[in-house]
Scaffold this motif. Structure first.
Motif, PDB file in Angstrom:
ATOM      1  N   PRO A  47      16.312   6.703 -14.624  1.00  0.00           N
ATOM      2  CA  PRO A  47      15.132   7.229 -15.223  1.00  0.00           C
ATOM      3  C   PRO A  47      15.446   8.226 -16.396  1.00  0.00           C
ATOM      4  CG  PRO A  47      15.057   7.158 -12.966  1.00  0.00           C
ATOM      5  CD  PRO A  47      16.471   6.934 -13.097  1.00  0.00           C
ATOM      6  N   HIS A  48      14.806   8.052 -17.495  1.00  0.00           N
ATOM      7  CA  HIS A  48      14.648   9.310 -18.557  1.00  0.00           C
ATOM      8  C   HIS A  48      14.408  10.468 -17.872  1.00  0.00           C
ATOM      9  CE1 HIS A  48      14.041  11.141 -22.304  1.00  0.00           C
ATOM     10  NE2 HIS A  48      14.807  10.235 -22.867  1.00  0.00           N
ATOM     11  N   PRO A  49      15.041  11.810 -18.322  1.00  0.00           N
ATOM     12  CA  PRO A  49      14.635  12.958 -17.833  1.00  0.00           C
ATOM     13  C   PRO A  49      13.156  13.300 -17.933  1.00  0.00           C
ATOM     14  CG  PRO A  49      16.229  13.099 -19.895  1.00  0.00           C
ATOM     15  CD  PRO A  49      16.268  11.630 -19.170  1.00  0.00           C
ATOM     16  N   VAL A  50      12.507  12.743 -19.302  1.00  0.00           N
ATOM     17  CA  VAL A  50      10.952  12.974 -19.639  1.00  0.00           C
ATOM     18  C   VAL A  50      10.291  12.107 -18.563  1.00  0.00           C
ATOM     19  CG1 VAL A  50       9.194  12.579 -21.137  1.00  0.00           C
ATOM     20  CG2 VAL A  50      11.508  13.583 -21.797  1.00  0.00           C
ATOM     21  N   SER A  51      10.797  10.879 -18.426  1.00  0.00           N
ATOM     22  CA  SER A  51       9.993  10.107 -17.225  1.00  0.00           C
ATOM     23  C   SER A  51      10.143  10.713 -15.937  1.00  0.00           C
ATOM     24  CB  SER A  51      10.734   8.423 -17.228  1.00  0.00           C
ATOM     25  OG  SER A  51      10.191   8.006 -18.385  1.00  0.00           O
ATOM     26  N   LYS A  52      11.315  11.303 -15.565  1.00  0.00           N
ATOM     27  CA  LYS A  52      11.351  11.641 -14.253  1.00  0.00           C
ATOM     28  C   LYS A  52      10.449  13.067 -13.911  1.00  0.00           C
ATOM     29  CE  LYS A  52      15.209  12.412 -12.128  1.00  0.00           C
ATOM     30  NZ  LYS A  52      16.632  12.919 -12.003  1.00  0.00           N
ATOM     31  N   THR A  53      10.427  13.862 -15.108  1.00  0.00           N
ATOM     32  CA  THR A  53       9.703  14.955 -15.036  1.00  0.00           C
ATOM     33  C   THR A  53       8.185  14.514 -15.090  1.00  0.00           C
ATOM     34  OG1 THR A  53      11.039  16.180 -16.499  1.00  0.00           O
ATOM     35  CG2 THR A  53       9.205  16.986 -16.073  1.00  0.00           C
ATOM     36  N   LEU A  54       7.749  13.773 -15.629  1.00  0.00           N
ATOM     37  CA  LEU A  54       6.444  13.162 -15.709  1.00  0.00           C
ATOM     38  C   LEU A  54       5.900  12.691 -14.266  1.00  0.00           C
ATOM     39  CD1 LEU A  54       3.715  12.910 -17.329  1.00  0.00           C
ATOM     40  CD2 LEU A  54       4.663  10.798 -18.136  1.00  0.00           C
ATOM     41  N   ASP A  55       6.862  11.770 -13.612  1.00  0.00           N
ATOM     42  CA  ASP A  55       6.642  11.182 -12.412  1.00  0.00           C
ATOM     43  C   ASP A  55       6.306  12.348 -11.403  1.00  0.00           C
ATOM     44  OD1 ASP A  55       6.716   8.754 -13.585  1.00  0.00           O
ATOM     45  OD2 ASP A  55       8.511   8.251 -13.102  1.00  0.00           O
ATOM     46  N   GLU A  56       7.132  13.233 -11.498  1.00  0.00           N
ATOM     47  CA  GLU A  56       7.440  14.302 -10.386  1.00  0.00           C
ATOM     48  C   GLU A  56       5.949  15.116 -10.667  1.00  0.00           C
ATOM     49  OE1 GLU A  56       9.883  18.358  -9.069  1.00  0.00           O
ATOM     50  OE2 GLU A  56      10.680  17.060 -10.505  1.00  0.00           O
ATOM     51  N   SER A 101      17.660  35.498 -24.284  1.00  0.00           N
ATOM     52  CA  SER A 101      17.465  35.108 -25.768  1.00  0.00           C
ATOM     53  C   SER A 101      16.277  33.868 -25.596  1.00  0.00           C
ATOM     54  CB  SER A 101      18.679  34.460 -26.424  1.00  0.00           C
ATOM     55  OG  SER A 101      19.440  33.469 -25.309  1.00  0.00           O
ATOM     56  N   VAL A 102      16.158  33.071 -24.266  1.00  0.00           N
ATOM     57  CA  VAL A 102      15.402  32.285 -24.124  1.00  0.00           C
ATOM     58  C   VAL A 102      13.922  32.877 -23.981  1.00  0.00           C
ATOM     59  CG1 VAL A 102      14.499  30.452 -22.613  1.00  0.00           C
ATOM     60  CG2 VAL A 102      17.003  30.633 -23.103  1.00  0.00           C
ATOM     61  N   ALA A 117      10.477  19.774 -18.934  1.00  0.00           N
ATOM     62  CA  ALA A 117      11.592  19.377 -18.607  1.00  0.00           C
ATOM     63  C   ALA A 117      12.813  20.045 -19.295  1.00  0.00           C
ATOM     64  CB  ALA A 117      11.730  17.749 -19.268  1.00  0.00           C
ATOM     65  N   MET A 118      12.600  20.537 -20.482  1.00  0.00           N
ATOM     66  CA  MET A 118      13.587  21.571 -20.915  1.00  0.00           C
ATOM     67  C   MET A 118      14.042  22.912 -19.942  1.00  0.00           C
ATOM     68  SD  MET A 118      12.491  21.394 -25.004  1.00  0.00           S
ATOM     69  CE  MET A 118      13.926  22.470 -25.625  1.00  0.00           C
ATOM     70  N   LEU A 119      12.988  23.290 -19.627  1.00  0.00           N
ATOM     71  CA  LEU A 119      13.184  24.449 -18.556  1.00  0.00           C
ATOM     72  C   LEU A 119      13.903  23.973 -17.237  1.00  0.00           C
ATOM     73  CD1 LEU A 119       9.677  26.471 -19.047  1.00  0.00           C
ATOM     74  CD2 LEU A 119      11.739  26.944 -19.780  1.00  0.00           C
ATOM     75  N   TYR A 123      15.643  21.281 -16.605  1.00  0.00           N
ATOM     76  CA  TYR A 123      17.067  20.942 -16.795  1.00  0.00           C
ATOM     77  C   TYR A 123      18.051  21.702 -17.628  1.00  0.00           C
ATOM     78  CZ  TYR A 123      15.008  16.627 -14.396  1.00  0.00           C
ATOM     79  OH  TYR A 123      14.425  16.127 -13.352  1.00  0.00           O
ATOM     80  N   SER A 124      17.444  22.833 -18.286  1.00  0.00           N
ATOM     81  CA  SER A 124      18.136  23.975 -19.106  1.00  0.00           C
ATOM     82  C   SER A 124      18.524  23.166 -20.233  1.00  0.00           C
ATOM     83  CB  SER A 124      19.524  24.588 -18.289  1.00  0.00           C
ATOM     84  OG  SER A 124      18.912  25.125 -16.951  1.00  0.00           O
ATOM     85  N   ILE A 125      17.837  22.527 -21.017  1.00  0.00           N
ATOM     86  CA  ILE A 125      18.193  21.847 -22.253  1.00  0.00           C
ATOM     87  C   ILE A 125      17.763  22.450 -23.362  1.00  0.00           C
ATOM     88  CG2 ILE A 125      17.556  19.620 -23.433  1.00  0.00           C
ATOM     89  CD1 ILE A 125      17.111  18.178 -20.777  1.00  0.00           C
ATOM     90  N   SER A 126      18.447  22.754 -24.258  1.00  0.00           N
ATOM     91  CA  SER A 126      18.102  23.649 -25.256  1.00  0.00           C
ATOM     92  C   SER A 126      17.508  23.149 -26.793  1.00  0.00           C
ATOM     93  CB  SER A 126      19.541  24.329 -25.739  1.00  0.00           C
ATOM     94  OG  SER A 126      20.436  23.434 -26.327  1.00  0.00           O
ATOM     95  N   ASP A 127      17.731  21.772 -26.766  1.00  0.00           N
ATOM     96  CA  ASP A 127      17.279  20.922 -27.947  1.00  0.00           C
ATOM     97  C   ASP A 127      16.577  19.790 -27.630  1.00  0.00           C
ATOM     98  OD1 ASP A 127      16.918  19.790 -30.414  1.00  0.00           O
ATOM     99  OD2 ASP A 127      18.829  20.191 -31.288  1.00  0.00           O
ATOM    100  N   ILE A 128      15.132  19.897 -28.025  1.00  0.00           N
ATOM    101  CA  ILE A 128      14.160  18.798 -27.663  1.00  0.00           C
ATOM    102  C   ILE A 128      14.634  17.308 -28.016  1.00  0.00           C
ATOM    103  CG2 ILE A 128      12.582  18.966 -29.527  1.00  0.00           C
ATOM    104  CD1 ILE A 128      10.308  18.529 -27.576  1.00  0.00           C
ATOM    105  N   ARG A 129      15.317  17.413 -29.253  1.00  0.00           N
ATOM    106  CA  ARG A 129      15.850  16.113 -29.969  1.00  0.00           C
ATOM    107  C   ARG A 129      16.785  15.363 -29.015  1.00  0.00           C
ATOM    108  NH1 ARG A 129      16.857  18.979 -35.546  1.00  0.00           N
ATOM    109  NH2 ARG A 129      18.033  20.550 -34.048  1.00  0.00           N
TER     110      ARG A 129
END
Length: 351
Positions: A106-115, A284-285, A328-330, A332-338
């Motif tokens: 599952p894509h991380p966005v899909s995982k987050t949305l499902d949760e 910095s975040v 999802a970025m928060l 999974y600690s992802i710095s760039d939405i792209r």
């Protein structure tokens, strides 16, 4: 007994002339099918004297095994021959092991949305959906954002050239500007026009805005929620959203509410959580504040209730909106939405 011997000889001769699977199936039906030669001989068993039944029955069973073994052996031979013929013509070795194809994830966005959806369903919310190509009326005006409202400047909108009525369902084509929805709040208006309180649902889906950088994309995902009933207060809003954030980020996550402004809610608030990277010390975040904004919410503006035909004196409610990529970025600690949209397997396999 002589007839059984004759059947064996006939079968051997017929089996030798079989060269295809179709011919083999015809042979099987002719000898062992429901109306086949073997079946007809079995019917004679009941007409024989008791002393002859045992020997005849044994002979019939031996004949049955002989026929089945012959058919099975011929079937295996024909399959092997088919493989060899294919190898000689296609130059493919079908005996080699196949290439391993790793299973998808599952894509991380899909995982987050499902949760998120699962959490709200467990709290008694249902799920509603609406069109992504929306009318200005539902996207703005019915949400207390008229054409001259400065809040429209907060959302850079993709407008679509006015389509011909035949290109859109008559029920959808009501006139006015057509656009790609900038939030999933129009679903709230459509549901309130269709149903009477009490209401409690979330509306997930894709939304579109003219924006693109390391923290924004032209298309992203939101989930918005609405709860309407008699005597709904801001404390209900606080209780629901705090419960959600504690289940999603952990029970020890600090949560705070700050006053804000949204045209369709009054009063409005932005909800922050304690920075999950520095644990509130400042980094910095979180820009040194120790807090990160995660969603917006507020009590439904009485003007919105009037537009959908609800009595503001009778009903009250709250609404909230969450950006899925941001959450999802928060998480999974992802710095760039792209990274969510580049389809880089090195990134996706981490999930």
């Amino acid at each position: 007994m002589k007839e059984i011997s004759d059947i064996k000889e006939s079968f051997i001769e017929d089996l030798g002339s079989v060269s295809t699977m179709a011919e083999l199936e015809e042979l099987r039906v002719r000898y062992t099918g429901k109306k086949g030669i073997l079946t007809e001989k079995l019917k004679l068993l009941g007409k024989l004297p008791p002393l002859e039944k045992a020997s005849f029955g044994k002979a019939i069973n031996e004949l049955k095994e002989f026929l089945q073994e012959g058919i099975a052996s011929k079937k295996a031979y024909l399959k092997e021959k088919e493989i060899k013929d294919r190898q000689s013509t296609e130059n493919i070795d079908v005996t080699l092991p196949g290439k391993f194809i790793s299973p998808g994830r599952p894509h991380p966005v899909s995982k987050t949305l499902d949760e998120i959806i699962t959490i709200f369903i467990s709290m008694g919310f249902s799920v509603e959906e609406g069109p992504e190509v929306e009318l200005d009326y539902y996207n703005f005006e019915a949400l207390n954002i008229p054409k001259d409202h400065p809040a429209r400047d907060m959302q850079d909108t993709f407008y679509i050239a006015e389509p011909h009525p035949k290109e859109m369902p008559e029920a959808f084509y009501l006139g006015g500007d057509v656009l790609l929805r900038t939030h999933t709040s129009p679903v709230q208006i459509r549901v309130m026009q269709r149903e009477k309180p009490p209401l409690r649902f979330v509306a997930p889906g894709k939304v579109y805005r003219c924006d693109a950088d390391i923290s924004h994309t032209p298309m992203f995902h939101q989930i918005e929620g609405l709860m309407v009933d008699t005597d709904i207060s801001f404390s209900h809003l606080k209780g629901v959203l705090e419960a959600f954030l504690h289940r999603f980020f952990g029970p020890d996550t600090p949560v705070r509410f700050r006053p804000s402004f949204f045209p369709f809610t009054e009063p409005s608030a932005e909800i922050d959580i304690g920075c999950i990277f520095c644990k509130g010390k400042g980094c910095s975040v979180c820009k040194g504040s120790g807090w990160i904004e995660v969603l917006g919410a507020g009590m439904v503006n009485p003007k919105v209730f009037e537009i959908v035909g609800y009595e503001p004196e009778t009903y009250s409610g709250f609404a909230f909106g969450i950006g899925i990529e941001r959450i999802a970025m928060l998480k999974y600690s992802i710095s760039d939405i792209r990274l969510f949209f580049e389809n880089d397997l090195r990134f996706l396999k981490q999930f």
